[in-house]
Write a protein that holds these residues in place. Structure first.
Motif, PDB file in Angstrom:
ATOM      1  N   SER A 189       0.882  -1.160   0.000  1.00 25.57           N
ATOM      2  CA  SER A 189       0.000   0.000   0.000  1.00 25.57           C
ATOM      3  C   SER A 189       0.924   1.214   0.000  1.00 25.57           C
ATOM      4  O   SER A 189       1.880   1.262   0.794  1.00 25.57           O
ATOM      5  CB  SER A 189      -0.875  -0.019   1.248  1.00 25.57           C
ATOM      6  N   VAL A 190       0.672   2.174  -0.879  1.00 26.42           N
ATOM      7  CA  VAL A 190       1.580   3.313  -1.028  1.00 26.42           C
ATOM      8  C   VAL A 190       0.818   4.625  -0.893  1.00 26.42           C
ATOM      9  O   VAL A 190      -0.269   4.790  -1.448  1.00 26.42           O
ATOM     10  CB  VAL A 190       2.297   3.276  -2.400  1.00 26.42           C
ATOM     11  N   ILE A 191       1.414   5.534  -0.152  1.00 28.15           N
ATOM     12  CA  ILE A 191       0.930   6.908  -0.048  1.00 28.15           C
ATOM     13  C   ILE A 191       2.056   7.783  -0.564  1.00 28.15           C
ATOM     14  O   ILE A 191       3.229   7.550  -0.250  1.00 28.15           O
ATOM     15  CB  ILE A 191       0.583   7.269   1.406  1.00 28.15           C
ATOM     16  N   GLU A 192       1.708   8.792  -1.354  1.00 23.61           N
ATOM     17  CA  GLU A 192       2.725   9.665  -1.935  1.00 23.61           C
ATOM     18  C   GLU A 192       2.710  11.042  -1.282  1.00 23.61           C
ATOM     19  O   GLU A 192       1.650  11.549  -0.923  1.00 23.61           O
ATOM     20  CB  GLU A 192       2.477   9.835  -3.439  1.00 23.61           C
ATOM     21  N   ALA A 193       3.899  11.612  -1.156  1.00 24.74           N
ATOM     22  CA  ALA A 193       4.054  12.984  -0.674  1.00 24.74           C
ATOM     23  C   ALA A 193       5.119  13.661  -1.517  1.00 24.74           C
ATOM     24  O   ALA A 193       6.122  13.046  -1.860  1.00 24.74           O
ATOM     25  CB  ALA A 193       4.450  12.998   0.798  1.00 24.74           C
ATOM     26  N   ARG A 194       4.900  14.921  -1.831  1.00 29.95           N
ATOM     27  CA  ARG A 194       5.833  15.652  -2.684  1.00 29.95           C
ATOM     28  C   ARG A 194       6.929  16.372  -1.901  1.00 29.95           C
ATOM     29  O   ARG A 194       7.907  16.834  -2.467  1.00 29.95           O
ATOM     30  CB  ARG A 194       5.091  16.635  -3.580  1.00 29.95           C
ATOM     31  N   ASP A 195       6.755  16.469  -0.576  1.00 28.65           N
ATOM     32  CA  ASP A 195       7.748  17.147   0.249  1.00 28.65           C
ATOM     33  C   ASP A 195       7.607  16.705   1.707  1.00 28.65           C
ATOM     34  O   ASP A 195       6.674  15.979   2.062  1.00 28.65           O
ATOM     35  CB  ASP A 195       7.641  18.667   0.129  1.00 28.65           C
ATOM     36  N   ALA A 196       8.518  17.160   2.536  1.00 25.72           N
ATOM     37  CA  ALA A 196       8.537  16.748   3.941  1.00 25.72           C
ATOM     38  C   ALA A 196       7.303  17.228   4.693  1.00 25.72           C
ATOM     39  O   ALA A 196       6.774  16.506   5.536  1.00 25.72           O
ATOM     40  CB  ALA A 196       9.807  17.266   4.610  1.00 25.72           C
ATOM     41  N   ASP A 197       6.844  18.438   4.404  1.00 25.13           N
ATOM     42  CA  ASP A 197       5.672  18.957   5.105  1.00 25.13           C
ATOM     43  C   ASP A 197       4.447  18.083   4.856  1.00 25.13           C
ATOM     44  O   ASP A 197       3.690  17.771   5.782  1.00 25.13           O
ATOM     45  CB  ASP A 197       5.384  20.399   4.676  1.00 25.13           C
ATOM     46  N   THR A 198       4.258  17.672   3.620  1.00 23.71           N
ATOM     47  CA  THR A 198       3.147  16.793   3.277  1.00 23.71           C
ATOM     48  C   THR A 198       3.328  15.433   3.960  1.00 23.71           C
ATOM     49  O   THR A 198       2.373  14.856   4.485  1.00 23.71           O
ATOM     50  CB  THR A 198       3.032  16.617   1.752  1.00 23.71           C
ATOM     51  N   ALA A 199       4.542  14.935   3.972  1.00 21.99           N
ATOM     52  CA  ALA A 199       4.826  13.647   4.607  1.00 21.99           C
ATOM     53  C   ALA A 199       4.497  13.691   6.098  1.00 21.99           C
ATOM     54  O   ALA A 199       3.884  12.758   6.636  1.00 21.99           O
ATOM     55  CB  ALA A 199       6.280  13.265   4.394  1.00 21.99           C
ATOM     56  N   ILE A 200       4.886  14.753   6.770  1.00 19.99           N
ATOM     57  CA  ILE A 200       4.605  14.877   8.202  1.00 19.99           C
ATOM     58  C   ILE A 200       3.105  14.938   8.446  1.00 19.99           C
ATOM     59  O   ILE A 200       2.592  14.310   9.381  1.00 19.99           O
ATOM     60  CB  ILE A 200       5.336  16.098   8.801  1.00 19.99           C
ATOM     61  N   ALA A 201       2.388  15.666   7.599  1.00 18.78           N
ATOM     62  CA  ALA A 201       0.931  15.725   7.739  1.00 18.78           C
ATOM     63  C   ALA A 201       0.311  14.333   7.607  1.00 18.78           C
ATOM     64  O   ALA A 201      -0.606  13.975   8.351  1.00 18.78           O
ATOM     65  CB  ALA A 201       0.342  16.678   6.697  1.00 18.78           C
ATOM     66  N   VAL A 202       0.825  13.534   6.683  1.00 19.56           N
ATOM     67  CA  VAL A 202       0.339  12.159   6.521  1.00 19.56           C
ATOM     68  C   VAL A 202       0.649  11.342   7.773  1.00 19.56           C
ATOM     69  O   VAL A 202      -0.225  10.643   8.309  1.00 19.56           O
ATOM     70  CB  VAL A 202       0.961  11.496   5.267  1.00 19.56           C
TER      71      VAL A 202
END
Length: 116
Positions: free
Chosen positions: A27-40
């Protein structure tokens, strides 16, 4: 199968590795940057591994993101990647894969964490 958070600012690279991991059953979730990754990470409890590029725009690069993940979510496994030289230090228990990488190499690295 574990959920992988792919953090990569280059859309083609992000979509490629995400597609390869999905084909392997992850299962994969994508983030374009660190801020988005932290929110996830703040909203999901099922993230098993963060696969992050080092060179990204935004408030922090992938190494800082990896260190933040290690401190805040210690059970989450980390793989860092870059097309530049290997960083001198990466967070404890993290793996490094240089670019360009083969999807088989990434899958093999993820599997090493699954056997822990």
């Amino acid at each position: 199968m574990p959920t992988v958070l792919v953090v990569e600012d280059e859309p083609f690279v992000r979509e490629f590795i995400s597609g390869e991991l999905v084909a392997e059953g992850y299962s994969v979730i994508e983030a374009r940057d660190a801020d988005t990754a932290i929110a996830v990470l703040e909203t999901r409890e099922d993230i098993h591994l963060v696969f992050t590029d080092i060179d990204m725009p935004g408030s922090m690069d992938g190494l800082k993101l990896a260190a933040y993940v290690r401190d805040r979510w210690p059970p989450v496994h980390i793989i860092v990647t870059t097309g530049k030289s290997r960083p001198l230090t990466i967070p404890a228990n993290a793996l490094f894969i240089s670019k360009p990488y083969r999807s088989e190499t990434v899958v093999a690295a993820i599997r090493t964490f699954q056997s822990m």
